[in-house]
Write a protein that holds these residues in place. Sequence first.
Motif, mmCIF file in Angstrom:
data_model
loop_
_atom_site.group_PDB
_atom_site.id
_atom_site.type_symbol
_atom_site.label_atom_id
_atom_site.label_comp_id
_atom_site.label_asym_id
_atom_site.label_seq_id
_atom_site.Cartn_x
_atom_site.Cartn_y
_atom_site.Cartn_z
ATOM 1 N N TYR A 28 0.805 -1.235 0.000
ATOM 2 C CA TYR A 28 0.000 0.000 0.000
ATOM 3 C C TYR A 28 0.830 1.274 0.000
ATOM 4 O O TYR A 28 0.385 2.298 0.498
ATOM 5 N N LYS A 29 2.032 1.261 -0.559
ATOM 6 C CA LYS A 29 2.807 2.501 -0.538
ATOM 7 C C LYS A 29 3.327 2.926 -1.902
ATOM 8 O O LYS A 29 4.096 3.870 -1.995
ATOM 9 N N ASN A 30 2.914 2.257 -2.974
ATOM 10 C CA ASN A 30 3.437 2.599 -4.290
ATOM 11 C C ASN A 30 2.796 3.839 -4.893
ATOM 12 O O ASN A 30 3.451 4.604 -5.579
ATOM 13 N N HIS A 31 1.514 4.039 -4.671
ATOM 14 C CA HIS A 31 0.846 5.205 -5.246
ATOM 15 C C HIS A 31 -0.358 5.560 -4.378
ATOM 16 O O HIS A 31 -0.633 4.890 -3.386
ATOM 17 N N LYS A 36 -3.623 9.043 1.823
ATOM 18 C CA LYS A 36 -3.301 8.405 3.096
ATOM 19 C C LYS A 36 -2.799 9.465 4.074
ATOM 20 O O LYS A 36 -2.261 10.489 3.674
ATOM 21 N N THR A 37 -2.948 9.192 5.348
ATOM 22 C CA THR A 37 -2.492 10.150 6.347
ATOM 23 C C THR A 37 -0.971 10.140 6.422
ATOM 24 O O THR A 37 -0.312 9.183 6.008
ATOM 25 N N THR A 38 -0.416 11.206 6.972
ATOM 26 C CA THR A 38 1.038 11.299 7.131
ATOM 27 C C THR A 38 1.546 10.173 8.019
ATOM 28 O O THR A 38 2.586 9.577 7.745
ATOM 29 N N LYS A 39 0.804 9.874 9.063
ATOM 30 C CA LYS A 39 1.194 8.794 9.968
ATOM 31 C C LYS A 39 1.235 7.455 9.235
ATOM 32 O O LYS A 39 2.161 6.656 9.412
ATOM 33 N N GLN A 40 0.235 7.222 8.402
ATOM 34 C CA GLN A 40 0.170 5.964 7.667
ATOM 35 C C GLN A 40 1.345 5.834 6.698
ATOM 36 O O GLN A 40 1.990 4.791 6.630
ATOM 37 N N ASN A 41 1.652 6.918 5.976
ATOM 38 C CA ASN A 41 2.784 6.891 5.045
ATOM 39 C C ASN A 41 4.101 6.691 5.779
ATOM 40 O O ASN A 41 4.978 5.965 5.315
ATOM 41 N N ARG A 42 4.252 7.324 6.928
ATOM 42 C CA ARG A 42 5.480 7.200 7.705
ATOM 43 C C ARG A 42 5.666 5.768 8.207
ATOM 44 O O ARG A 42 6.767 5.225 8.184
ATOM 45 N N GLN A 43 4.588 5.143 8.646
ATOM 46 C CA GLN A 43 4.693 3.791 9.182
ATOM 47 C C GLN A 43 4.910 2.738 8.094
ATOM 48 O O GLN A 43 5.330 1.626 8.392
ATOM 49 N N LEU A 44 4.644 3.095 6.842
ATOM 50 C CA LEU A 44 4.868 2.160 5.740
ATOM 51 C C LEU A 44 6.307 2.186 5.236
ATOM 52 O O LEU A 44 6.682 1.366 4.406
#
Length: 65
Positions: A28-31, A36-44
């Motif tokens: 879930y981090k390619n595009h 997505k929230t900043t927290k979600q992107n950071r944790q990925l």
Amino acid sequence: MIKKKSHSGLKKRIKISKNKKILRGHAYKNHLAASKTTKQNRQLRGLTMVHKSDVKRIKIMLNNL
């Protein structure tokens, strides 16, 4: 006898750590990162260990490594 080969696609997607643990990237981090929230992107970010139930199957696919 046929030479056994490692799974080429899997070799590109995982890393073996110094302690012989198998690491993989997050899904879930390619595009679509903007939705997505900043927290979600950071944790990925970074790598995570492969679940122990999948390790045996992956080791069979990587028989030459």
